[in-house]
Motif scaffolding. Sequence first.
Motif, mmCIF file in Angstrom:
data_model
loop_
_atom_site.group_PDB
_atom_site.id
_atom_site.type_symbol
_atom_site.label_atom_id
_atom_site.label_comp_id
_atom_site.label_asym_id
_atom_site.label_seq_id
_atom_site.Cartn_x
_atom_site.Cartn_y
_atom_site.Cartn_z
ATOM 1 N N ALA A 1 0.857 -1.187 0.000
ATOM 2 C CA ALA A 1 0.000 0.000 0.000
ATOM 3 C C ALA A 1 0.897 1.243 0.000
ATOM 4 C CB ALA A 1 -0.890 -0.018 1.230
ATOM 5 N N ASP A 2 1.128 1.805 -1.193
ATOM 6 C CA ASP A 2 2.000 2.994 -1.293
ATOM 7 C C ASP A 2 1.327 4.210 -0.663
ATOM 8 O OD1 ASP A 2 3.642 1.370 -2.693
ATOM 9 O OD2 ASP A 2 3.038 2.097 -4.674
ATOM 10 N N GLU A 3 0.005 4.288 -0.843
ATOM 11 C CA GLU A 3 -0.704 5.440 -0.278
ATOM 12 C C GLU A 3 -2.136 5.014 0.026
ATOM 13 O OE1 GLU A 3 -2.489 9.535 -1.997
ATOM 14 O OE2 GLU A 3 -0.366 9.274 -2.468
ATOM 15 N N VAL A 4 -2.612 5.374 1.225
ATOM 16 C CA VAL A 4 -4.023 5.136 1.543
ATOM 17 C C VAL A 4 -4.625 6.461 1.990
ATOM 18 C CG1 VAL A 4 -3.665 2.733 2.217
ATOM 19 C CG2 VAL A 4 -3.598 4.512 3.963
ATOM 20 N N GLY A 5 -5.944 6.566 1.920
ATOM 21 C CA GLY A 5 -6.548 7.821 2.346
ATOM 22 C C GLY A 5 -8.048 7.795 2.176
ATOM 23 N N VAL A 6 -8.665 8.974 2.371
ATOM 24 C CA VAL A 6 -10.121 9.083 2.231
ATOM 25 C C VAL A 6 -10.449 9.998 1.063
ATOM 26 C CG1 VAL A 6 -10.626 8.617 4.651
ATOM 27 C CG2 VAL A 6 -10.201 10.973 3.910
ATOM 28 N N LEU A 7 -11.706 9.939 0.641
ATOM 29 C CA LEU A 7 -12.130 10.707 -0.525
ATOM 30 C C LEU A 7 -12.833 11.984 -0.087
ATOM 31 C CD1 LEU A 7 -13.559 7.539 -2.169
ATOM 32 C CD2 LEU A 7 -11.632 8.790 -3.106
ATOM 33 N N LYS A 8 -12.095 13.080 -0.107
ATOM 34 C CA LYS A 8 -12.756 14.388 0.029
ATOM 35 C C LYS A 8 -13.063 14.792 -1.410
ATOM 36 C CE LYS A 8 -11.863 15.290 4.513
ATOM 37 N NZ LYS A 8 -12.837 15.550 5.543
ATOM 38 N N LEU A 9 -13.093 16.103 -1.711
ATOM 39 C CA LEU A 9 -13.347 16.478 -3.105
ATOM 40 C C LEU A 9 -12.197 15.945 -3.972
ATOM 41 C CD1 LEU A 9 -15.167 17.833 -5.102
ATOM 42 C CD2 LEU A 9 -13.949 19.948 -4.766
ATOM 43 N N THR A 10 -10.988 16.027 -3.406
ATOM 44 C CA THR A 10 -9.862 15.337 -4.047
ATOM 45 C C THR A 10 -9.429 14.247 -3.059
ATOM 46 O OG1 THR A 10 -8.403 16.949 -3.019
ATOM 47 C CG2 THR A 10 -9.037 17.369 -5.300
ATOM 48 N N MET A 11 -8.492 13.390 -3.461
ATOM 49 C CA MET A 11 -8.064 12.330 -2.551
ATOM 50 C C MET A 11 -7.167 12.913 -1.465
ATOM 51 S SD MET A 11 -7.426 9.260 -5.232
ATOM 52 C CE MET A 11 -6.208 10.161 -6.130
ATOM 53 N N THR A 12 -7.441 12.563 -0.210
ATOM 54 C CA THR A 12 -6.673 13.095 0.919
ATOM 55 C C THR A 12 -5.945 11.939 1.591
ATOM 56 O OG1 THR A 12 -8.471 14.674 1.184
ATOM 57 C CG2 THR A 12 -6.864 14.545 2.983
ATOM 58 N N ALA A 13 -4.614 11.977 1.568
ATOM 59 C CA ALA A 13 -3.834 10.859 2.105
ATOM 60 C C ALA A 13 -3.914 10.821 3.631
ATOM 61 C CB ALA A 13 -2.378 11.000 1.668
ATOM 62 N N LYS A 14 -3.899 9.603 4.196
ATOM 63 C CA LYS A 14 -3.894 9.408 5.651
ATOM 64 C C LYS A 14 -2.925 8.279 5.962
ATOM 65 C CE LYS A 14 -8.106 11.141 7.507
ATOM 66 N NZ LYS A 14 -9.240 10.861 8.354
ATOM 67 N N ASP A 15 -2.531 8.176 7.253
ATOM 68 C CA ASP A 15 -1.651 7.072 7.627
ATOM 69 C C ASP A 15 -2.427 5.774 7.798
ATOM 70 O OD1 ASP A 15 0.547 8.658 7.539
ATOM 71 O OD2 ASP A 15 0.399 9.290 9.630
#
Length: 594
Positions: free
Chosen positions: A233-247
Amino acid sequence: MKNIRNFCIIAHIDHGKSTLADRLLEFTHTISDRDMQAQVLDDMDLEREKGITIKSHAIQITYPFKGETYTLNLIDTPGHVDFSYEVSRALAACEGALLLVDASQGIQAQTISNLYLAIDNNLEIIPVINKIDMDGAMIEEVKDQIVELIGCKPETILLASAKSGIGIEGILAAIIERIPAPSGNVDAPLQALIFDSVFNSFRGIIIYYRIMNGSLKKGDKIQFASTRTDYFADEVGVLKLTMTAKDEVKTGDVGYIITGIKNAKEVKVGDTITLANNPAEMIKGFEEVKPMVFAGIFPVETDAFEELRDCMDKLQLNDASLTFELETSQALGFGFRCGFLGMLHMEIIQERLEREFNQTVITTVPNVSFIAHTSKGDTITVNNPTEMPDPTKLESIEEPFIKAQIVTHADYIGNIMTLCLGKRGIIINQSYLTSTRVELTFELPLTEIVFDFYDKLKSSTRGYASFDYHPIGYRESDIVKMDILLNSEKVDALSALIHRGRAQDFGRKLCEKLKELLPRQQFQIVIQAAIGAKIVARENISAMRKDVTAKCYGGDISRKRKLLEKQKEGKKRMKQIGNVEVPQEAFLAVLKLD
């Protein structure tokens, strides 16, 4: 987790889903005023132009309520019957749904079918009457319709106007109070359901998922349950208007993951993401999609085939209801036989190939799958006319039937009856939802629906009828193969499988249409429609003539006759060796036959 709510908005087409989503985002300040525009979640040009939602879109909203901050994951869904697979996937990622009904139009066919989808998924349903500030709003009548349909109490129905922002606060409060928080165990092994994915030329494939159990951290080694392949998993996150990365993304959340996968074949919608060192069971996600309409898609330049295959793979990532397999045609070379959920879906796919991937393609006549039984006892699935067995070896043939629900105004029952019975339909049921709204149930052969049924339904009811259908299996029928011949040469892309009773009429119209569309040549073109060896219709396109007698002024008639005879010989020879080019409009004209 108790402060997370996952919900989607379901409704018939044009009842204001995207506008309501806009207001919710605006009211909760998820989007700055500068980024705000109409249909903000519809990110395809095509969606804005046609004013319809084609893809479900997920976005996360944070909202303070009674001293606590809640995370709301909203999924906006399409309303058209051709995209109901998108809706079913969005529902699998939610615990609740806002059922939107237009106050001026009342309940329509797609409202009912989307509601049943939501009930099948055990979602909490919040009924909302939208557009209450319109002149033609019939609030009390629509309330009665909803109570009758869902069996809820009238006071639980919310009133709103998405355009002017009335009742938005009440909707947010209802989402938090009525929709249950996600259930799941944060400490269990990771299980995340993939409900969508999209191809990005820089980052590879971006996967959207809903976490059912466990949590997903950046840098985890993950595994897909169906293929058992591992990735990081290089990057995970949530979907705001754009993708927002999280740990870390936890149970109940809707998020995205980037693993650098470049090959579209490796990601499948409905698959489960688990951890490689502690794999979990696969979640029972979605049923397999059942395509309804089939058509061939071929590249205009035969050497662009590989490129088209790439584009189809990338498009399938983003639209899981598209199915395709290889096909070859004598006239068009290599291409794909594609399955679509309906005619609008087919049109959208063709548009997207042209816009997003710069592919110019030829689409053949759409058809459905038949089942043929030969006299030897074999069963063959006939997907296109070339696969049809020889009539002498054919025992029987079955065609697919659908059950259609049509909700309309009582004034138009006669028109609809005439239309459906003319399409070989059988009426099953007629029930009054209210004193003026009727639900008609028909059984119809899918072949008759494929071409222009929807357009005719709309025009014969002035747009007041809404239509929804599902397959009910195959039945025996008298289907024949009709070929189109140009100067005795078959054009396989124009062949069609059609009911014997309609073949002659269809053949005649098709020949007339082709006569208008084919360019004139130096020689005569004969257009014929044939069933087996029997010609059922014929048209001639006369040759272009050069005035060869212009130089003969006066004198004997025999000199002119000699020149004309010479021209006639030349035309005859030309007809034997000349071939007729069929323009793309001719293939499309077949679809628009009246």
